[in-house]
Design an enzyme around this catalytic site. Structure first.
Site, PDB file in Angstrom:
ATOM      1  N   ASP A  88     -12.186   0.867   7.076  1.00 39.68           N
ATOM      2  CA  ASP A  88     -10.848   1.029   7.648  1.00 39.68           C
ATOM      3  C   ASP A  88     -10.904   1.121   9.171  1.00 39.68           C
ATOM      4  O   ASP A  88     -11.784   1.796   9.729  1.00 39.68           O
ATOM      5  CB  ASP A  88     -10.205   2.314   7.118  1.00 39.68           C
ATOM      6  CG  ASP A  88      -9.074   2.059   6.146  1.00 39.68           C
ATOM      7  OD1 ASP A  88      -8.508   0.951   6.156  1.00 39.68           O
ATOM      8  OD2 ASP A  88      -8.747   2.984   5.375  1.00 39.68           O
ATOM      9  N   LYS A 118     -10.407  -3.286   7.347  1.00 42.67           N
ATOM     10  CA  LYS A 118      -9.047  -3.226   6.834  1.00 42.67           C
ATOM     11  C   LYS A 118      -8.148  -2.607   7.886  1.00 42.67           C
ATOM     12  O   LYS A 118      -8.565  -1.668   8.588  1.00 42.67           O
ATOM     13  CB  LYS A 118      -8.949  -2.411   5.546  1.00 42.67           C
ATOM     14  CG  LYS A 118      -7.527  -2.366   4.968  1.00 42.67           C
ATOM     15  CD  LYS A 118      -7.469  -1.639   3.641  1.00 42.67           C
ATOM     16  CE  LYS A 118      -7.522  -0.145   3.776  1.00 42.67           C
ATOM     17  NZ  LYS A 118      -6.347   0.425   4.530  1.00 42.67           N
ATOM     18  N   GLU A 120      -3.773  -1.605   8.690  1.00 39.79           N
ATOM     19  CA  GLU A 120      -2.461  -1.410   8.093  1.00 39.79           C
ATOM     20  C   GLU A 120      -1.386  -2.173   8.857  1.00 39.79           C
ATOM     21  O   GLU A 120      -1.441  -2.294  10.083  1.00 39.79           O
ATOM     22  CB  GLU A 120      -2.104   0.084   8.070  1.00 39.79           C
ATOM     23  CG  GLU A 120      -3.013   0.909   7.184  1.00 39.79           C
ATOM     24  CD  GLU A 120      -2.619   2.380   7.134  1.00 39.79           C
ATOM     25  OE1 GLU A 120      -3.372   3.156   6.524  1.00 39.79           O
ATOM     26  OE2 GLU A 120      -1.563   2.751   7.698  1.00 39.79           O
ATOM     27  N   GLU A 187       0.181  -0.602  -1.508  1.00 42.89           N
ATOM     28  CA  GLU A 187       0.144   0.827  -1.827  1.00 42.89           C
ATOM     29  C   GLU A 187       1.528   1.375  -2.130  1.00 42.89           C
ATOM     30  O   GLU A 187       2.466   1.210  -1.352  1.00 42.89           O
ATOM     31  CB  GLU A 187      -0.474   1.638  -0.684  1.00 42.89           C
ATOM     32  CG  GLU A 187      -0.519   3.133  -1.003  1.00 42.89           C
ATOM     33  CD  GLU A 187      -1.413   3.959  -0.099  1.00 42.89           C
ATOM     34  OE1 GLU A 187      -1.474   5.179  -0.300  1.00 42.89           O
ATOM     35  OE2 GLU A 187      -2.048   3.369   0.796  1.00 42.89           O
TER      36      GLU A 187
END
Length: 300
Positions: A88, A118, A120, A187
Site C-alpha cells: 500500500d 496499491k 486509493e 471495498e
C-alpha cells in the site's frame, strides 16, 4: 550436485489474466511469519496500511508513514516466496502529483522488491495510475470505501447503497481500468453494484465487503483469524486465534506462579556428573563481593 531453482513468483499480469476464471485469493500480511504460512494458499499478499491500526494501535490509517510500509514490506517479502506481494502507498505519499507518486512508489519497490503497489482513489487518481503504469510500476487500484478518505466520507461507511451513487463508482472503476491498473479493490460496495462493475471492467475486481460476484476476495488476516476485537459486518472469522492466545498466556502465567513451569523437561542438564551444590566453593572475588554486601553498623 543439485541446483537450487527458486519458485516462480506470481506477477501482476498473471493476476490480470485470472479475470473471470478461478477466484483470486488474497489476505493482508504484515510480517514474515504469517506471510510464510499464507504463501501456500493465496495468490497475492497485501501489505496494507491497515497495519497502522492492526499492529500499531492507530485509530485510522492516516498516520502511517512510508518508512513503516517499507519496513513491513521487506518482512513480508522475506516470508513469502511464491505469492505476488503488493504494498500500500500510505496517505500523503502519492496524492500531490504523479511525479511524487512515482518517486515514492519507485522507492517502495526498490527497498522491498515487491511486485506491485496499491493506491486509493478512482477518477481523481486515473492520471497518476497511468503515469506509474507507463513507467514500469504495476498499480492495483482501490475504490468504494477508501479508508484514507474517511474524513471526507464521514467515517467507515458502505458505498453504493443508493442508486444515485452508482454512476460515480462505475466511472471510477472504468477510469482506473483504462489508466492501466492491473486489478481493482472494491471495498464495502453494495453487492449488486459490485457485481455490475465486475461484469463491466476487463480487470479483476477484488472484493472486501462487496459480495461473491467479484473476481477475488481479500480480508485483513487478523480479522478473519479472530484476533481483532471488533470486525466489520463483511468479515467471517475462520479461526479463534485471539481466544487461543489468551488461553495460552493464562496457562503460562498460572504455571509460573504455581512453580510448575519450567519443569524438568524444560531445563538443561550437566554433561558431566553434577557436583553437590553444598560442596561448591565460590571464587574469591565472588566471596569478597558477597562479604562487601554485609550491612554496615553505625554508632550513635
Amino acid at each position: 550436485m543439485s541446483q537450487h531453482v527458486p519458485v516462480k513468483r506470481v506477477t501482476a499480469p498473471e493476476i490480470t489474466a485470472r479475470k473471470g476464471g478461478e477466484p483470486i485469493v488474497s489476505l493482508t500480511s504484515y510480517h514474515a511469519h504469517t506471510a510464510a504460512i499464507a504463501d501456500k494458499y493465496v495468490d497475492f499478499l497485501l501489505v496494507g496500511d491497515s497495519l497502522g491500526m492492526v499492529m500499531h494501535g492507530f485509530e485510522s490509517t492516516l498516520p502511517v508513514p512510508l518508512e513503516l510500509m517499507i519496513l513491513h514490506g521487506r518482512a513480508v517479502m522475506r516470508g513469502a516466496k511464491r505469492a505476488l506481494v503488493v504494498v500500500d502507498m500510505p496517505f500523503g505519499s502519492y496524492e500531490e502529483s504523479p511525479a511524487q507518486a512515482f518517486r515514492n512508489a519507485a522507492m517502495v519497490m526498490k527497498e522491498t522488491q515487491c511486485g506491485a503497489i496499491k493506491l486509493e482513489g478512482g477518477k481523481r487518481m486515473a492520471e497518476t495510475i497511468r503515469f506509474l503504469s507507463e513507467r514500469g510500476i504495476p498499480v492495483m487500484a482501490h475504490i468504494g470505501l477508501t479508508p484514507q478518505s474517511i474524513n471526507v466520507l464521514g467515517g467507515f461507511k458502505a458505498q453504493g447503497r443508493e442508486q444515485a451513487q452508482w454512476a460515480a463508482l462505475e466511472q471510477d472503476a472504468r477510469l482506473v481500468s483504462d489508466a492501466g491498473a492491473f486489478a481493482v479493490v472494491l471495498e464495502a460496495i453494495a453487492e449488486p453494484l459490485a457485481r455490475r462493475i465486475t461484469a463491466a471492467v476487463p480487470i479483476p475486481t477484488i472484493g472486501i465487503g462487496a459480495g461473491a460476484g467479484c473476481d477475488g476476495q481479500i480480508l485483513v488476516m487478523e480479522d478473519m483469524l479472530g484476533l481483532s476485537p471488533r470486525v466489520p459486518k463483511f468479515v467471517k472469522e475462520f479461526g479463534r486465534v485471539g481466544a487461543a492466545i489468551e488461553s495460552a498466556i493464562r496457562g503460562y502465567a498460572e504455571e509460573v506462579r504455581a512453580g510448575t513451569f519450567p519443569a524438568s523437561e524444560h531445563v538443561y542438564t550437566m554433561k558431566d556428573p553434577a557436583p553437590d551444590p553444598d560442596s561448591v566453593s565460590l571464587p574469591a572475588d565472588s566471596a569478597g563481593a558477597r562479604a562487601s554486601k554485609k550491612p554496615k553498623t553505625t554508632s550513635t
